[in-house]
Design a protein around this motif. Structure first.
Motif, PDB file in Angstrom:
ATOM      1  N   SER A   1       0.973  -1.316   0.011  1.00 21.88           N
ATOM      2  CA  SER A   1      -0.109  -0.127   0.045  1.00 21.88           C
ATOM      3  C   SER A   1       0.978   1.339  -0.094  1.00 21.88           C
ATOM      4  CB  SER A   1      -1.016   0.028   1.443  1.00 21.88           C
ATOM      5  OG  SER A   1      -1.879  -0.706   1.251  1.00 21.88           O
TER       6      SER A   1
ATOM      7  N   LEU B   1       2.405   1.681  -3.261  1.00 28.00           N
ATOM      8  CA  LEU B   1       1.149   2.256  -4.293  1.00 28.00           C
ATOM      9  C   LEU B   1       1.059   3.631  -4.127  1.00 28.00           C
ATOM     10  CD1 LEU B   1      -1.505  -0.594  -4.830  1.00 28.00           C
ATOM     11  CD2 LEU B   1       0.053   0.176  -6.463  1.00 28.00           C
ATOM     12  N   GLY B   2       1.110   3.971  -2.901  1.00 30.71           N
ATOM     13  CA  GLY B   2       0.683   5.548  -2.514  1.00 30.71           C
ATOM     14  C   GLY B   2       1.905   6.359  -3.176  1.00 30.71           C
TER      15      GLY B   2
ATOM     16  N   PRO C   1      -5.815  -0.892  -2.239  1.00 29.01           N
ATOM     17  CA  PRO C   1      -4.880  -0.888  -1.161  1.00 29.01           C
ATOM     18  C   PRO C   1      -5.415  -1.738   0.090  1.00 29.01           C
ATOM     19  CG  PRO C   1      -5.084   1.348  -1.492  1.00 29.01           C
ATOM     20  CD  PRO C   1      -5.891   0.760  -2.410  1.00 29.01           C
TER      21      PRO C   1
ATOM     22  N   PRO D   1      -5.693   1.249   3.282  1.00 28.37           N
ATOM     23  CA  PRO D   1      -5.885   2.762   2.809  1.00 28.37           C
ATOM     24  C   PRO D   1      -4.879   3.806   3.487  1.00 28.37           C
ATOM     25  CG  PRO D   1      -7.858   1.658   2.933  1.00 28.37           C
ATOM     26  CD  PRO D   1      -6.811   0.686   3.331  1.00 28.37           C
TER      27      PRO D   1
ATOM     28  N   PHE E   1      -1.595   3.934   2.256  1.00 32.70           N
ATOM     29  CA  PHE E   1      -1.601   4.221   1.004  1.00 32.70           C
ATOM     30  C   PHE E   1      -1.846   5.804   0.934  1.00 32.70           C
ATOM     31  CE2 PHE E   1      -4.058   5.776  -2.815  1.00 32.70           C
ATOM     32  CZ  PHE E   1      -3.358   5.362  -3.722  1.00 32.70           C
TER      33      PHE E   1
ATOM     34  N   TYR F   1       1.232   8.553   0.000  1.00 33.20           N
ATOM     35  CA  TYR F   1       1.121   9.632  -1.152  1.00 33.20           C
ATOM     36  C   TYR F   1       1.469  11.042  -0.645  1.00 33.20           C
ATOM     37  CZ  TYR F   1      -1.139  12.742  -4.408  1.00 33.20           C
ATOM     38  OH  TYR F   1      -1.465  13.838  -5.120  1.00 33.20           O
TER      39      TYR F   1
END
Length: 136
Positions: free
Chosen positions: A47, A50-51, A106, A109, A112, A116
């Motif tokens: 996660s 990905l973020g 994700p 979250p 994630f 970000y």
């Protein structure tokens, strides 16, 4: 100093900034992934990755579209580049969020979105990472 020398120095300063910012963002992503993996599990580390990717790819697009590594053009051309690059960055960010959240949600979250935000806000630290002779 001649105009070409000053332009070259400005180009070198921008290049150093972008390279150091990229390294700092990748380190933030790596440290975040390792901490999530150690604290929770592999899914949380994914996660975070990905973020970080959703934050990093639009910025790479922006740098590419702004031609940061080239010498400057006229002010009106640079303004047009800026608007196009920023619009593309925004569109790519929205598209990446939509793709990730709809196809590969994700597992965590919170990790994630935290990753970000951390990667996006890393640019605040980048001036501190610059060598003294390239600041200003």
């Amino acid at each position: 100093m001649g105009l070409n020398v000053m332009q070259r120095l400005e180009t070198l300063r921008r290049q150093a900034y972008v390279i150091r910012l990229t390294i700092a963002q990748l380190l933030v992503a790596l440290v975040g992934s390792l901490l999530a993996w150690a604290a929770v599990d592999k899914g949380s580390a994914g996660s975070v990755a990905l973020g970080a990717l959703v934050a990093f790819l639009p910025q790479a697009f922006f740098v590419y579209r702004m031609a940061i590594f080239q010498q400057r053009a006229s002010a009106s051309r640079n303004a047009l580049r800026l608007f196009r690059a920023e619009a593309g960055k925004f569109g790519l960010t929205v598209a990446l969020f939509a793709i990730v959240l709809s196809t590969v949600p994700p597992s965590n979250p919170t990790f994630f979105f935290s990753a970000y935000v951390a990667v996006v806000l890393t640019h605040w630290l980048a001036p501190w990472l610059m060598p003294r002779e390239l600041r200003n």
